[in-house]
Design an enzyme around this catalytic site. Structure first.
Site, PDB file in Angstrom:
ATOM      1  N   ASP A 259       0.814  -1.198   0.138  1.00 40.11           N
ATOM      2  CA  ASP A 259      -0.121  -0.009   0.011  1.00 40.11           C
ATOM      3  C   ASP A 259       0.764   1.254  -0.114  1.00 40.11           C
ATOM      4  O   ASP A 259       1.920   1.344   0.674  1.00 40.11           O
ATOM      5  CB  ASP A 259      -0.906  -0.045   1.273  1.00 40.11           C
ATOM      6  CG  ASP A 259      -1.765   1.169   1.275  1.00 40.11           C
ATOM      7  OD1 ASP A 259      -2.609   1.277   0.530  1.00 40.11           O
ATOM      8  OD2 ASP A 259      -1.502   2.035   2.228  1.00 40.11           O
ATOM      9  N   GLU A 292       0.950   0.248  -5.011  1.00 40.82           N
ATOM     10  CA  GLU A 292       0.095   1.392  -5.144  1.00 40.82           C
ATOM     11  C   GLU A 292       1.234   2.445  -4.834  1.00 40.82           C
ATOM     12  O   GLU A 292       1.793   2.705  -3.938  1.00 40.82           O
ATOM     13  CB  GLU A 292      -0.785   1.405  -4.020  1.00 40.82           C
ATOM     14  CG  GLU A 292      -1.663   2.910  -4.401  1.00 40.82           C
ATOM     15  CD  GLU A 292      -2.463   3.147  -3.020  1.00 40.82           C
ATOM     16  OE1 GLU A 292      -3.557   3.912  -3.253  1.00 40.82           O
ATOM     17  OE2 GLU A 292      -2.082   2.598  -1.758  1.00 40.82           O
TER      18      GLU A 292
END
Length: 596
Positions: A259, A292
């Site tokens: 993330d 990400e």
């Protein structure tokens, strides 16, 4: 650069044999540390170099324990493998070899085969309940489950990005053995399983590291969640690398999605993590690493990581589908069609282009394969970060959503859908937490303040209507009701997904290796024609029109129709109907065979 060498000690409680466990805590700011066992024994831990405290104790798997810092503060193990309840309960010694794997021969799947289904374990009822969905997802054509973060967080309701104990599966979801059983069962259905992990911050409640290991963080670097994690320190780097290896080796996850890596203030940590993972896992298993990354660093995808979530592609399509241009969609407001074409032919939209903030963003990406980009129409962020959690089919013309869905599944990029997409779920997916006291009020206020940049919520009174993240009802209404499938729209959506995934599995996936983009052109407002040379030499062409006006379209000589979202009886060779997608395939020619 590292500022200290890596200590060979392993974080947390390590089972050495049936009756012996080693406890190791990195606590450079502590003078004295003991491990407090459930039977009342307090064992002083021996100080080692570089701030470590260690002891080997006669205790078996299942033992409950805490650490006591300087004789005053009881804390959970930051590398706890399980909690006996929430963050305020004892940590539990776990034997990583206790589970007997049923599908021991599983070696994973090729990344080219990935069709990703993102889900929230808690919203589906826990690890055991997720197993009930495996058969239907495999039958649909899904090949990968992606679990939103499951590391132990405060309370019982959370998206997972507030994880505090990164090694411990959330206790209210189930035990470590139940998580392994879920992964094992998924493998039995031919499904790979990847996990979303958060290595850029710790949650805002329940983290005691600053009391005894201030060096875990950097006071000179800030992230949206507080002081940046200090990856310059060997013990810190090892903490997260050990975590990645635990999920991949002990739990047998088939990959990780990291993330918000743009918030990791260490340019060499991510390559090192990938290198260590590849070394430890070996060549016999398919293990995927995806990210990400708002920085659009194509260099990260050249060697170390398999793919990046392509927010650019989503944002351009969202503007075309909904007309929304508030906040971060403003970067896609003026040229969404051109940006969609760039995404399909080159990967990223922003490859050094200037954002609305006047800053350069991204690196050139046209040299990367299409499979280096994960494409989606929505995910937990795009739904849950709306004030009322509406899904795309509730915001856009259903014909346009169907056309975009065809592009999602038939382009050579890796497709991802969010739980409930496959049957046009009516339930929202809201932002939910389970914080208490001042933190709960701060999160509630912060959530509503986030929407001040949206024109629909410029009035503070309208922002007050946004659901309270901490209310249990906010979580309950976010649970998809799969048993209720049956409306005409839901049945039609499910048929569409089945048909598209059948085409992808038969014609796209077998030929993805070696695919090359051949460019994309704008046909008109909201309309694009894109082409790719597939690995077998055939040419894939997708024409998509997300506008309400027909546009002229170049003819498709020698192309075989793969799929269309409009009736074949009304297809026009020269025109592309409103809200439609046509996918066609030209077989390999002698010329293309010689080129390949």
């Amino acid at each position: 650069m590292h500022v200290q060498s890596v200590n060979p000690l392993r974080h947390g409680a390590t089972v050495l044999d049936a009756e012996l466990t080693q406890f190791a805590l990195w606590a450079p700011d502590a003078f004295y540390v003991s491990v407090e066992l459930e039977d009342g024994y307090s064992l002083p831990m021996l100080p080692h170099a570089d701030g470590w405290f260690v002891i080997k104790a006669c205790c078996a798997a299942g033992t409950r324990y805490r650490y006591k810092i300087d004789g005053e503060l009881d804390v959970p193990d930051p590398a706890s493998r399980a909690q006996d309840g929430g963050l305020d309960q004892p940590s539990v010694v776990v034997d990583p070899h206790a589970y007997s794997w049923r599908y021991d021969e599983w070696q994973g799947r090729s990344w080219n085969e990935a069709v990703i289904y993102e889900l929230h374990v808690g919203a589906l009822g826990g690890f055991a309940e997720v197993e009930h969905h495996l058969a239907r997802l495999a039958e649909l054509g899904i090949t990968v489950l992606e679990l939103m973060p499951i590391a132990q967080f405060p309370g019982e309701r959370n998206w997972g990005y507030d994880g505090v104990l990164h090694f411990a599966p959330q206790s209210c979801y189930g035990s470590p053995e139940q998580l392994k059983h879920l992964i094992d069962s998924a493998h039995g259905h031919g499904l790979a399983v990847i996990l979303d992990v958060v290595y850029n911050h710790f949650g805002p409640a329940g983290n005691y590291l600053t009391y005894y290991a201030k060096e875990f963080f950097r006071e000179d670097k800030e992230t949206p969640w507080g002081d940046a994690i200090d990856f310059r320190r060997g013990a810190v780097r090892e903490f997260f690398i050990e975590n990645a290896l635990m999920w991949l080796l002990e739990y047998r996850f088939d990959g990780l999605r990291l993330d918000a890596v743009h918030a990791i203030e260490s340019p060499d940590f991510l390559p090192e993590l990938a290198r260590r993972v590849r070394q430890q896992v070996g060549l016999s298993r398919h293990v995927w690493l995806t990210v990400e990354n708002e920085l659009n660093q194509s260099s990260l995808l050249e060697e170390n990581y398999d793919a990046q979530w392509n927010d650019d592609g989503h944002n351009a399509m969202h503007v075309l589908l909904t007309g929304e241009t508030d906040a971060y969609y403003a970067d896609y407001a003026l040229q969404p069609t051109e940006q969609l074409a760039r995404c399909l032919s080159q990967g990223f939209v922003f490859q050094g282009h200037i954002t609305r903030h006047g800053e350069s963003r991204g690196e050139p990406s046209d040299h990367l394969p299409s499979t280096a980009f994960v494409l989606f129409l929505q995910n937990h962020d795009q739904i849950g970060n709306r004030a009322f959690g509406e899904r795309l089919h509730q915001l856009a013309d259903p014909r346009a959503v169907d056309a975009a869905t065809a592009l999602l599944f038939l382009s050579p990029m890796i497709p991802l859908l969010f739980m409930g997409d496959e049957y046009a779920a009516e339930q929202p997916f809201l932002f939910f937490t389970d914080h208490q006291g001042e933190l709960a009020e701060s999160v509630r206020k912060g959530r509503r303040d986030e929407f001040a940049a949206f024109s629909a919520f410029a009035d503070p009174h309208k922002r007050d209507q946004i659901p309270d993240p901490n209310a249990e009802e906010t979580f309950l209404v976010s649970q998809p009701r799969i048993a209720g499938i049956g409306s005409p729209r839901q049945e039609a959506t499910l048929r569409l997904y089945r048909a598209l995934l059948d085409v992808r599995h038969h014609y796209i996936i077998p030929n993805l290796s070696g695919t090359q983009a051949l460019g994309a052109q704008m046909l008109g407002r909201g309309a694009v024609s894109a082409r790719w040379r597939l690995g077998d030499g055939s040419e894939l062409r997708i024409d998509i029109n997300l506008s309400d006006t027909a546009v002229a379209c170049p003819v498709r000589p020698d192309f075989r129709l793969l799929f269309t979202t409009v009736s074949t009886e009304v297809l026009d060779e020269d025109m592309l109907a409103p809200f439609s997608t046509i996918a066609a395939l030209k077989p390999m020619t002698l010329k293309s065979a010689l080129v390949n």
